[in-house]
Design a protein around this motif. Structure first.
Motif, PDB file in Angstrom:
ATOM      1  N   GLN A  37     -34.319  28.717 109.374  1.00  0.00           N
ATOM      2  CA  GLN A  37     -35.065  27.620 108.755  1.00  0.00           C
ATOM      3  C   GLN A  37     -35.146  27.778 107.239  1.00  0.00           C
ATOM      4  OE1 GLN A  37     -38.540  26.684 110.912  1.00  0.00           O
ATOM      5  NE2 GLN A  37     -39.110  24.934 109.646  1.00  0.00           N
ATOM      6  N   ASP A  38     -35.107  29.023 106.774  1.00  0.00           N
ATOM      7  CA  ASP A  38     -35.147  29.255 105.328  1.00  0.00           C
ATOM      8  C   ASP A  38     -33.853  28.819 104.645  1.00  0.00           C
ATOM      9  OD1 ASP A  38     -37.655  30.308 105.664  1.00  0.00           O
ATOM     10  OD2 ASP A  38     -36.965  32.393 105.751  1.00  0.00           O
ATOM     11  N   ASP A  39     -32.766  28.639 105.442  1.00  0.00           N
ATOM     12  CA  ASP A  39     -31.472  28.251 104.878  1.00  0.00           C
ATOM     13  C   ASP A  39     -31.315  26.742 104.771  1.00  0.00           C
ATOM     14  OD1 ASP A  39     -30.888  30.958 104.965  1.00  0.00           O
ATOM     15  OD2 ASP A  39     -29.919  30.824 106.936  1.00  0.00           O
ATOM     16  N   MET A  40     -32.383  25.999 104.954  1.00  0.00           N
ATOM     17  CA  MET A  40     -32.294  24.544 104.987  1.00  0.00           C
ATOM     18  C   MET A  40     -31.619  23.997 103.728  1.00  0.00           C
ATOM     19  SD  MET A  40     -35.380  21.753 105.338  1.00  0.00           S
ATOM     20  CE  MET A  40     -35.969  22.116 103.688  1.00  0.00           C
ATOM     21  N   SER A  41     -30.663  23.095 103.945  1.00  0.00           N
ATOM     22  CA  SER A  41     -29.984  22.436 102.833  1.00  0.00           C
ATOM     23  C   SER A  41     -30.804  21.221 102.410  1.00  0.00           C
ATOM     24  CB  SER A  41     -28.572  22.010 103.245  1.00  0.00           C
ATOM     25  OG  SER A  41     -28.045  21.089 102.325  1.00  0.00           O
ATOM     26  N   PHE A  42     -31.241  21.209 101.155  1.00  0.00           N
ATOM     27  CA  PHE A  42     -32.054  20.089 100.682  1.00  0.00           C
ATOM     28  C   PHE A  42     -31.225  18.813 100.552  1.00  0.00           C
ATOM     29  CE2 PHE A  42     -34.422  23.836  99.263  1.00  0.00           C
ATOM     30  CZ  PHE A  42     -35.670  23.530  99.775  1.00  0.00           C
ATOM     31  N   GLU A  43     -29.937  18.981 100.286  1.00  0.00           N
ATOM     32  CA  GLU A  43     -29.055  17.809 100.203  1.00  0.00           C
ATOM     33  C   GLU A  43     -28.954  17.122 101.561  1.00  0.00           C
ATOM     34  OE1 GLU A  43     -24.411  16.658  99.145  1.00  0.00           O
ATOM     35  OE2 GLU A  43     -25.136  18.706  98.860  1.00  0.00           O
ATOM     36  N   ARG A  44     -28.757  17.929 102.617  1.00  0.00           N
ATOM     37  CA  ARG A  44     -28.658  17.354 103.960  1.00  0.00           C
ATOM     38  C   ARG A  44     -30.002  16.799 104.415  1.00  0.00           C
ATOM     39  NH1 ARG A  44     -24.939  22.481 105.987  1.00  0.00           N
ATOM     40  NH2 ARG A  44     -23.101  21.837 104.787  1.00  0.00           N
ATOM     41  N   LEU A  99     -22.521  14.226 108.003  1.00  0.00           N
ATOM     42  CA  LEU A  99     -21.087  14.469 107.822  1.00  0.00           C
ATOM     43  C   LEU A  99     -20.439  13.353 106.999  1.00  0.00           C
ATOM     44  CD1 LEU A  99     -20.035  15.766 111.370  1.00  0.00           C
ATOM     45  CD2 LEU A  99     -20.468  17.095 109.306  1.00  0.00           C
ATOM     46  N   HIS A 100     -20.940  12.130 107.163  1.00  0.00           N
ATOM     47  CA  HIS A 100     -20.355  11.011 106.406  1.00  0.00           C
ATOM     48  C   HIS A 100     -20.680  11.121 104.922  1.00  0.00           C
ATOM     49  CE1 HIS A 100     -19.202   6.961 105.230  1.00  0.00           C
ATOM     50  NE2 HIS A 100     -20.413   6.804 104.715  1.00  0.00           N
ATOM     51  N   TYR A 101     -21.951  11.283 104.606  1.00  0.00           N
ATOM     52  CA  TYR A 101     -22.357  11.237 103.203  1.00  0.00           C
ATOM     53  C   TYR A 101     -22.042  12.525 102.446  1.00  0.00           C
ATOM     54  CZ  TYR A 101     -24.700   6.891 104.349  1.00  0.00           C
ATOM     55  OH  TYR A 101     -24.956   5.605 104.744  1.00  0.00           O
ATOM     56  N   GLU A 102     -21.875  13.646 103.175  1.00  0.00           N
ATOM     57  CA  GLU A 102     -21.555  14.890 102.476  1.00  0.00           C
ATOM     58  C   GLU A 102     -20.057  15.195 102.497  1.00  0.00           C
ATOM     59  OE1 GLU A 102     -22.416  19.697 102.787  1.00  0.00           O
ATOM     60  OE2 GLU A 102     -23.863  18.302 103.618  1.00  0.00           O
TER      61      GLU A 102
END
Length: 769
Positions: A37-44, A99-102
């Motif tokens: 959970q600490d690895d959460m991608s803020f972009e995603r 997956l689409h937007y990134e």
């Protein structure tokens, strides 16, 4: 000095509870998790925040884990093994959006049960802004695929995510074809004797020829094939000279006498409030071409048709009914048919679809099933695969083999599980079973007759699979690719309490007497047959002993399935309301059912009653009468209600304030959210773990406000209890691959350590008792 030895035994649950911290530390050190959970991608996370419907925090963590596995780790596939009701559809849509937007993954292909294709369409449109959705589940599937191929050739692209929802039945359906040949004559000289004279005549024979190069078609021995013989062939062939196909596609309606106008009229009559007279009037006013285009491409505009004065053709009330129906209807007037899987493989480039989402992934586990093989073909054509399931494994290691081979092909081949020289995976599946499952080698020794020089015994050997999946297999093939989610993990008081209970019911004195007599006679017959290595009676005995206690309101005659000899006869025990009786005598289980249903009605709770006897031994009609004579308003959901209409059927019964719905669990095991039935009662379970687990959680889903209670009823000291014990074992194995220790209402029965398969274990218990 006296040495003292200690042999302390501890059960698995206690061992894990005692040492779980050390075990987790060791596991994380040797196999670090892909996502924390600490690895959460803020972009995603930001992408998910832009969706119309936002996932809950635990759902968002699943999306984060899956996208990290597919993108950052570049793995070919991921599995969401989430409990029923956790929102697998929502999570899959969110994965596609990320997956689409990134990563610019644009096209998503979804394999769905046919009755859920429009649910997928609805949820996609309600979640992703601007998404485009095509449903590939009707007769115009080929037309839509051809249009898609044409857009590819013209270079037409889109900046929004695209979803193609393919019904799994349509996915594997074949196509209609006929031989495409020309008749080419030859003249053979033949001598005929007439009145003592020999006359020469030339006899004309029509032979099959290629329509392109006009060369004769010949058989394997080089002989010409008559045209009339060739058209009887059941296989498609090509010309050996030029390679042209000697067959062509045909449309089913080519053989129909109905006109295009009649087909348009018939299609409109499927829409509520539109009858033959109204349809004829609309065709006369707007024309069949205009209406067919409207229905095929934009059915919602059909609802808003206006006359020459600018007035709507349909009233508001009619429009509401029509819109609900049009959400589940699909119209096609081309009527071309071609296997969608074959088209995608042949005519669309590799990787044309970026992501394949496989809903109810466990349905594709069988080796020889057409839909399993079709799914494997699609999996080989895409960039990434996302498998959705609530019950990844059904108890045996080979439940996973073919599914894993289809989605993780390179991994399985790398580990040595390859097809043999004939292309079969049977040998590899057995090796996988031996490596990661449980295989029992059974040796039978029989005293043989004396030979000329010595006495000899006959020893036979056979293998038998048993429930179980080893930790090495879980560590190698399940944990690295699977994200687990339980309803209880979602938290935040989103879900109410869930409880399961097993109730052992004593038989009546007369019922027990007849059952014991029936059981003893059938077991004696079965023992005699098995001594002769005849297993013909096995199914008959098992089915009879399981079913009779619930069907003993009928007389039972058991006959041998091969010889048709009568084995045993048992009269009826309880009355069935025949011969003018106004009151039906209840069996103990039926009485328990009535008492539970009445108690639930007092609490204001509706009840869903499951029975597997809805065919030859149908008991649903009797159950309905018994419940109604107790004052409970009862309905029966039968298989003649088409899958896409079952949700509406159930909602209609709820609106009409029915207390009870009786059905077979197979009819509602996937896709339906039965939130209005917080109490579920199983009269029987069957042998299918997938069905049992799916059906038990039909009302325990996001949106449920009431506590959910599931009750299992079984007759004590009967084959039913033995069956439930074995089901509990299979559930235990199934849950071991779902990231959870067994926690089922059937656990109370699960005290035996045997690892037999259900049918054989049940048979052995019967003949041993």
């Amino acid at each position: 000095m006296e040495q003292v030895t200690s042999n302390i035994q501890i059960d698995l649950n206690s061992f894990i509870n005692e040492f779980k911290d050390s075990l987790l530390d060791s596991l994380n050190a040797s196999n670090p998790p892909v996502y924390l959970q600490d690895d959460m991608s803020f972009e995603r996370q930001s992408i998910m925040e832009q969706l119309k419907r936002k996932p809950f925090s635990e759902q968002a963590n699943v999306v984060q884990a899956v996208t990290k596995l597919l993108l950052d780790q570049n793995e070919p596939a991921a599995i969401i093994n989430a409990e029923m009701g956790t929102g697998k559809t929502m999570m899959a849509i969110a994965v596609a959006a990320v997956l689409h937007y990134e990563a610019q993954y644009r096209r998503n292909l979804i394999i769905s049960p046919p009755h859920l294709v429009y649910k997928w369409r609805r949820e996609i449109l309600e979640t992703i802004p601007g998404a485009r959705v095509w449903v590939l589940n009707g007769s115009d599937t080929l037309v839509k695929l051809l249009k898609l191929r044409q857009e590819l050739k013209l270079g037409i692209t889109s900046n929004v995510p695209e979803f193609y929802v393919l019904g799994r039945v349509r996915m594997r359906m074949g196509y209609n074809w006929k031989h495409a040949l020309k008749s080419k004559p030859i003249y053979q000289k033949q001598n005929i004797h007439e009145r003592g004279e020999v006359k020469t005549k030339y006899i004309k024979k029509d032979c099959a020829a290629c329509p392109d190069c006009y060369n004769f078609c010949r058989d394997d021995e080089g002989e010409l094939i008559l045209f009339s013989d060739f058209v009887l062939k059941e296989h498609r062939t090509t010309c050996v000279n030029c390679g042209s196909a000697l067959w062509t596609l045909i449309r089913p309606l080519n053989n129909s006498n109905s006109s295009f106008r009649d087909r348009v009229k018939k299609s409109m009559c499927q829409i509520p409030t539109v009858g033959p007279v109204k349809a004829e009037s609309l065709i006369n006013k707007f024309g069949d071409d205009f209406l067919s285009d409207l229905l095929a491409d934009n059915a919602s505009d059909f609802v808003n048709l206006m006359n020459e004065n600018g007035e709507f053709i349909f009233t508001d009330r009619q429009a509401i009914r029509m819109e609900k129906a049009l959400a589940k209807l699909e119209f096609g007037f081309g009527e071309g048919a071609y296997q969608a899987t074959e088209f995608i493989k042949r005519y669309l480039p590799q990787g044309f679809f970026d992501l394949l989402i496989v809903d109810e992934g466990h349905e594709y586990k069988n080796q020889g099933s057409a839909q399993g093989q079709a799914m494997g073909v699609l999996a080989s054509q895409v960039k990434k695969i996302l498998l959705l399931t609530g019950t990844l494994m059904g108890g045996y290691a080979d439940d996973l083999f073919f599914l894993l081979f289809r989605v993780l092909t390179s991994k399985m081949i790398e580990d040595g599980y390859k097809p043999n020289s004939r292309g079969s995976l049977g040998t590899a599946a057995m090796e996988f079973m031996r490596d990661h499952g449980i295989i029992k080698d059974l040796y039978t020794e029989r005293h043989g007759n004396s030979h000329k020089t010595a006495k000899g015994n006959q020893i036979s050997h056979r293998t038998q699979k048993a429930p179980g999946f080893g930790p090495k297999g879980i560590l190698r093939y399940v944990l690295p690719y699977t994200v687990f989610l339980k309803l209880k993990d979602i938290g935040d008081n989103i879900l109410p309490n869930y409880t399961e209970e097993y109730i052992d019911i004593p038989m009546s004195y007369e019922q027990r007497s007849y059952y014991d007599d029936l059981s003893n006679k059938l077991k004696s017959e079965l023992r005699s047959a098995l001594v002769k290595r005849d297993t013909t009676l096995l199914g008959v005995v098992l089915n009879t002993l399981l079913a009779w206690p619930d069907c003993c309101f009928r007389a039972e005659t058991v006959t041998h399935p091969r010889t048709r000899d009568k084995l045993v006869f048992v009269p009826s025990v309880f009355s069935n309301g025949d011969e003018g009786d106004s009151f039906i005598e209840c069996s103990p289980k039926e009485q328990s059912l009535v008492e539970h249903c009445l108690a639930q009605k007092i609490d204001g709770r509706k009840v869903l009653v499951y029975t597997t006897y809805t065919g030859t031994r149908d008991i649903t009609g009797r159950l309905k009468l018994i419940l109604e004579q107790a004052g409970l308003k009862t309905a029966i959901l039968k298989s003649n209600v088409s899958p896409e209409k079952r949700e509406d059927w159930i909602l209609d019964k709820v609106d009409k304030d029915y207390d009870i719905v009786i059905t077979n669990p197979e009819l509602v095991k996937t896709g339906l959210d039965l939130l209005d039935f917080p109490t579920i009662i199983f009269l029987q379970t069957g042998f299918n773990v997938y069905t049992l687990q799916q059906a038990a959680k039909r009302s325990f889903r996001i949106g449920q406000k009431n506590d959910v209670k599931v009750i299992y009823l079984g007759y004590e000291n009967s084959a039913q209890t033995s069956c439930l014990k074995l089901m509990a074992k299979k559930i235990a194995v199934s849950q071991s691959t779902s990231g959870d220790m067994p926690d089922s209402g059937l656990d109370i029965l699960n005290s035996d350590e045997s690892d037999e398969s259900i049918e054989m274990a049940l048979a052995k218990q019967l003949i041993a008792s």
